[in-house]
Each structure stands twice: as structure tokens, then as C-alpha cells.
Design an enzyme around this catalytic site. Sequence first.
Site, PDB file in Angstrom:
ATOM      1  N   MET A 117      36.192  57.150  23.676  1.00 26.36           N
ATOM      2  CA  MET A 117      35.792  56.932  23.147  1.00 26.36           C
ATOM      3  C   MET A 117      34.901  56.270  23.855  1.00 26.36           C
ATOM      4  SD  MET A 117      36.647  55.615  20.189  1.00 26.36           S
ATOM      5  CE  MET A 117      38.283  55.732  19.434  1.00 26.36           C
ATOM      6  N   PHE A 125      36.521  25.184  49.417  1.00 28.38           N
ATOM      7  CA  PHE A 125      37.239  26.124  49.249  1.00 28.38           C
ATOM      8  C   PHE A 125      37.471  26.574  47.983  1.00 28.38           C
ATOM      9  CE2 PHE A 125      39.676  29.337  51.043  1.00 28.38           C
ATOM     10  CZ  PHE A 125      39.136  30.544  51.257  1.00 28.38           C
ATOM     11  N   GLN A 126      37.004  28.072  47.939  1.00 23.67           N
ATOM     12  CA  GLN A 126      38.192  28.470  46.636  1.00 23.67           C
ATOM     13  C   GLN A 126      38.491  27.479  45.577  1.00 23.67           C
ATOM     14  OE1 GLN A 126      42.279  30.317  47.645  1.00 23.67           O
ATOM     15  NE2 GLN A 126      40.996  31.968  47.769  1.00 23.67           N
ATOM     16  N   LYS A 135      45.867  20.585  44.495  1.00 30.44           N
ATOM     17  CA  LYS A 135      47.598  20.188  45.257  1.00 30.44           C
ATOM     18  C   LYS A 135      47.823  19.266  45.997  1.00 30.44           C
ATOM     19  CE  LYS A 135      47.509  23.248  49.737  1.00 30.44           C
ATOM     20  NZ  LYS A 135      47.316  23.517  50.515  1.00 30.44           N
ATOM     21  N   GLU A 139      46.363  38.762  39.510  1.00 32.41           N
ATOM     22  CA  GLU A 139      46.399  38.136  38.693  1.00 32.41           C
ATOM     23  C   GLU A 139      46.073  38.503  37.057  1.00 32.41           C
ATOM     24  OE1 GLU A 139      44.721  37.796  41.568  1.00 32.41           O
ATOM     25  OE2 GLU A 139      45.564  36.398  42.560  1.00 32.41           O
TER      26      GLU A 139
END
Length: 570
Positions: free
Chosen positions: A472, A113-114, A163, A51
Site C-alpha cells: 500500500m 528495574f523495569q 508486585k 506481549e
Amino acid sequence: MKTLTGAQMMCEALLAEGVDVMFGYPGGAIMPFYHALPEYPELRHILVRHEQAAGHAAEGYARTSGKVGVCVATSGPGATNLVTAIADAMMDSVPIVAITGQVVTSLIGKDGFQETDVTGITQPITKHNYLVTDVRDLPRVFKEAFHIARTGRPGPVLIDVAKDVQNARGVFEYPESVDLPGYKPNYDGNRRQIKEAANLLNQAKKPLIMAGHGILLGHASVELREFAEKTGIPVITTLLGISCIPEDHPLSLGMPGMHGWVHVNRAIQECDVLFTIGARFDDRVTGKLDTFARNAKIIHVDIDPAEVGKNVITAVPIVGDAKRVLENLTEIVNANEHSEWLNHIRDIQATRSKRQRDPESGMFTPHHVYAEFTRIMQGEFRVCTDVGQHQMWAAQLIEYMKPHTHITSGGLGTMGFALPAAMGVQVACPNEEVWAIAGDGGFQMNLQELATVVQESLPLKICIINNGYLGMVRQWQELFHERRYSATPMWSPDFIKLADAYGIPGVRVERAEDVAEAIQQARSTNGPFLIEFVVEREVNVYPMVAPGASISDMFEDPSEVEIEDVVAVK
């Protein structure tokens, strides 16, 4: 009016906003949206492999196309994986809309959940965000989100949709306008302040223009050049402002700051008026603030009033759009020349910048690579860089001739940016040559996107500058931490075999004399191509200003590091 599911409303809203492509990754809480997507073939969805890459790709698309970039993720880990890219877009003022799924409304706040409070997490790094718990709000929210993202100072907006809202049905009527009483961006600068600025510039003996990302975001490159040519004022460009004026223009001087050019930093310290437009005086530009531009009166033009006076004392503040302010100023400012001043800066340039452009004898350095890029490409390319030494060399040594040809992560400094951002740029510019340039460290942060490149048939060219270090960080360890290379030597896989595993041809280059042939091979390949340049391991980026030091105190090799600089770091 028609009755639709929430997911269908989301698709309809995207079409109404002119969206034709998005970058995303499906999951449980965003599944209704993905279920609806096949009904809308006009909406191209590009499946990334992480993502974070979706967010950077949306950034690359937005930075190049001038449109709002869109990325999509599910709840929980999907949403949190977007966070780095959202923060990156916030720091660099890039207009993206991030759409995330959320658990059903009955589970919100119950550690379902999630479930993650992504609106809470992203509140400090978005221009605005929404949690949608009622399907009736979806049309208004989408209309507002895109309006906020693209207007005023552009930036990221997040829409988190439960949802069950995606599954619910409602009447869809997309608003024609927004009603946001507290949000009124000011595009036209104050006339009195513009006149004050013109007077100050007319009287200046050593004026200097510092152009930033706001010129590119405001599509004001033409207006900048016309203003500079009428007034004869030399132009310097911040890291994010690179490409807003052709680098071979007689008034173009290059980049200031920590790894800017000596002549540019000298010009800042000697100028009597610093006209800054679309830049925010980042600490990488100013160095030690109380010594920055100490002889200059500062005119600051920015569309965000919060930026004006935030870091430096401003003589003339102007809140407005870069394009409109430049148009107004050009009308009233006197035509002028500043030949003596410009020649003085060029004299400094001639004596102080040669070392960086001439690779050291007998070594295969990144300088060979960038020199060949500029020679072969002739300005006909777009480059996305990652973060680190290779990024600074690309900013210093490649010559950019057209707007939006140099894309990098400036404010946040996000390793792993180059490859996914370049995917977005390639999607926005399918017929142009796009290069992703990364170090061996940064490339390994998002290399899984090679699969996306292949699946989407993106003809991206990939360049890895491999010096076997986190370069760097190693440079700072060498200069300021007694050469204690703690956790910076880096083992890497065989990048050519890795590319081959994804179906991408590639070549490894270990000699300067083979650079040009490799670049030509990449250009002649119909499809993606990867080049690994195995360069000298301990080459540093110079000139350099030590962190916390004045930009007056640049050094061009380690022997010039003053003990005061080291103290400043510690």
C-alpha cells in the site's frame, strides 16, 4: 469471606467475571499472579511470544466471542509492548482488560528495574485505567474494570498491580455491583429523536443506511436486517461493519470510502437521508468532509455521545444502543420500498465495478486468490486480516455471510494484527475454520506467534499475499510520489521453510491455476497450514479516493488521477 493473597484475589475476580482464557507473558513484576495460576485450572493461560500478540489475541477473542478479552504482561517492557494492541482496541471499541504487574510500591516513581508509568502512558488510549497499591482495592477495581470494558461503548481497561500488592493478604469479598456515579451509559435513544428519525426516513426518496462496527458490537445484525427489509432502504457497511448483513442480501451494497465501491460512494453523494448507525465517520469513509453527503440530512445513532456531531453536522442525533434503537425504530417506521433508488445504484454498480472483480489477463493477481476463497468456502469461515493492500482486497472481494466473520484492524491500522488476532478467534471458535490473511510485510511483524499456534494446537490456516513490497505504501509512492519506491521493496525469508521450522506444513503458489488446490489442501489438513501466494508485484487497489479528496472523485486506474488530487495529498 476468605483471606487470600492479592494474586489469588486476581484469579478469583477473573473467574467471577466469567473469564476462562487469557493471553499473556510472565515476568518479574507479575510473577506472584503466575505463581497463583496453577491453583485455578479453570483459567486457561496461553503463552504468546510477544506481549503485543497477547493484546491482539485478546481482541480477536473479544470480537468473536462477545466476551471481554484478557491479556497479561509484566512491568516495563512487557507493559509497553501491550500499548499498540491497547490503542488498537481503543480505536475499534473492543472490550479487553489488560493486566500488568508493577514494581513494588516502595519503588514506584524511583526508576526501579523495569518500572514504567504504564497508567500514564495508556491514559489516552484506554477507557479507564487503574494503579493498584492496596490489596483491599483489588476486588472493587476488577469489578469496575470489567464493567467499564463491556458496557456503553466497549473499550480497553488496564489494571496495573504492584508486585507487593499481589503478595499481600487481605479479605476477599467480590462486589455484586459497581458504584460509578459519573458513568451512566445511555442505551435507550430519546423517544422524540427516534420519532424525528422515523419521520425523516418516511419522507425520504433516496435514503441510505450506513452500518458500522456498532452493529456487530451490539449484536444487532438481525435488527438491522429487519429494519432494512421493512423500510426497503439499501445498506452500506464500513470496513468494520462488514459481515453485519449478508453480502448477498438484495439490499446490501458494500463498502464506502477510500477503497469502497464507486456505486456506494455515489449513493452517499446522492442520498437525501443518510441513516448512520454504529459508525463514527472516519476520514477513510468521508474523504473531504465538506463535500461528504452534501445532499443528505444525517441521522446518527451512536452509544457514545462524544461521537455524535464530532465530524459531520447531524440533523437527528440519537445516543443509544444500536439494537434497542433499531427495535424502536422498526416499530414506528412505515413499511416502504425504494425500488427506483435501488435500481439506480445497481445500474451504477453494473457499469463501474467490473474491473476489480476480473483479474487482468495473464497475471497472477490477489484477485484470483480471493475469488477462490469465496467460491470454495461458501461463507463458512472467519477471516482476520492485517493492514494494507491485501486487507482492502479481502474487504472488497471476499463475500461475508455471517456476523463476526470479518475481523480487521480498522481505526489504528496495525500491521502484525492478523496472526495473533486469528489465534484469539480460533480459541473463541475452536470448531470453526479460521484464516489469517496477511501481506509479506505485516506477517513478519508477529510471525513469532507460529510457535504459539503449534504449542496450543490451533488449527489455524495462514495465507500470505506476497508481492515483494510494502504494497500500500508502494501504491501511494507510485500514484503520489513519482514512483520513488523508497524503502518499500521487501526481501522475505522462505516462508515455507520458516513454517516447516515451526512444524507447520505449507505450500507456495505462483500460478492462478494452483490456487484452488492449495486452499483445499489447507482445509483438509488437520492442524495449521500456511500458503504463500507469490502474486504480481505492482497490482494496485482500485477504486481509490486520493487522501484529502472528495469521495465523488474516485479513480479506477492511474490515468484517472487528477492533478488536484495530487495537490490534496501534498
